[in-house]
Design an enzyme around this catalytic site. Structure first.
Site, PDB file in Angstrom:
ATOM      1  CG  ASP A   1      -0.902  -4.355  -1.256  1.00  0.00           C
ATOM      2  OD1 ASP A   1      -0.771  -4.556  -2.477  1.00  0.00           O
ATOM      3  OD2 ASP A   1      -2.000  -4.458  -0.676  1.00  0.00           O
TER       4      ASP A   1
ATOM      5  CB  CYS B   1       1.401  -5.061  -4.461  1.00  0.00           C
ATOM      6  SG  CYS B   1       0.318  -4.234  -5.646  1.00  0.00           S
TER       7      CYS B   1
ATOM      8  CB  CYS C   1      -5.194  -9.339  -6.501  1.00  0.00           C
ATOM      9  SG  CYS C   1      -5.407  -7.794  -5.567  1.00  0.00           S
TER      10      CYS C   1
END
Length: 281
Positions: free
Chosen positions: A10, A74, A190
């Site tokens: 991420d 991510c 997100c």
């Protein structure tokens, strides 16, 4: 059976929301996580940079830990670099956006789904395309909220100021009607955003389903492990002594958050350095 670990990447702390779900669903699988905090946020960056940074994280985990699968924790990296990762790596690569879209479809009752994410994720239309592919009758609205990433990375989750910012950003938008109906589903596009889930839920109608894609992404990961007969040997239960969490950013702050979020005090946490060739310890 395959006793190698699973890698997670991420741009920062958000991917730990996916790791926490993995520890629930895949408790016997070793975890190797990289959070690229030194170069976050990824959202406003050019696609070529996002691809470069994402490939560097993947390359490090493959060479250092010989991982058996890579979970892209991510949304921005998934939207901009998933095809490149799959072309580069010889292991399964699991993205988060298809998981989030499926979870959103399963949650909505009135076929009106809203999505929040980074600038890059929203502009890529990756969620829109995935959702429409699943159901062309959907009404879909998206909003870029890069400030939410900063709230998390600045340790403002749960603070009065953080709650105010979240409320002001989404309350009125979620109350708007399209085709005579309000959205009944909000997809957190997100992986940083589930850290703000309490604030987000408080800012929307109580009947709105706030969807965290992490659970579905790990379900998809588990299914790949099953198909490939790649689960960790159940006769040698993994208690996560070998897990390693890496950051390119402030290791003190990263360590504090990681231990609190995962509710584990005895973690191996290391700092990564960035050079022209990529990432190194």
């Amino acid at each position: 059976m395959d006793n190698r670990g699973i890698g997670y990447i991420d741009s920062g702390l958000g991917g730990l929301t996916v790791v926490r779900e993995a520890l629930k669903q895949l408790p016997n699988e070793s975890v190797y996580f990289v959070g690229d905090e030194a170069r976050m946020p990824y959202g406003p960056r050019p696609t070529v940079e996002i691809q470069k940074f994402t490939l560097q994280m993947a390359d490090f985990l493959v060479k250092k830990h010989n991982i058996k699968a890579l979970v892209v924790a991510c949304n921005t990296a998934t939207a901009q670099a998933l095809p490149q990762l799959r072309a580069y790596l010889e292991i399964p690569v699991i993205g988060v956006i298809s998981a989030g879209a499926l979870a959103g479809i399963n949650a909505t009752r009135n076929l009106h789904v809203n999505v929040i994410g980074t600038q890059s994720t929203v502009e890529s239309k990756a969620y829109y395309d995935q959702l429409i592919a699943l159901n062309s009758d959907l009404v879909i609205e998206q909003k870029a909220l890069p400030e939410f990433v900063q709230l998390v990375e600045s340790d403002m989750a749960g603070t009065p100021k953080g709650k105010q910012i979240v409320y002001q950003a989404i309350h009125n938008w979620m109350e708007e009607k399209n085709d005579g109906k309000k959205s009944d589903t909000l997809v957190l596009g997100c992986t940083h955003f589930p850290i703000l889930k309490k604030e987000i839920q408080a800012a929307v109608d109580k009947n709105v389903a706030v969807v965290d894609p992490a659970s579905e992404e790990i379900l998809q990961t588990a299914e790949i492990m099953r198909k490939n007969n790649a689960f960790h040997d159940s006769k040698n239960i993994n208690h996560h002594e070998k897990d390693v969490f890496y950051t390119t950013g402030n290791i003190g702050r990263f360590s504090k958050f990681t231990r609190e979020w995962l509710n584990k005090s005895n973690l191996t946490i290391k700092e990564l350095h960035i050079d022209q060739k990529g990432l190194k310890e």
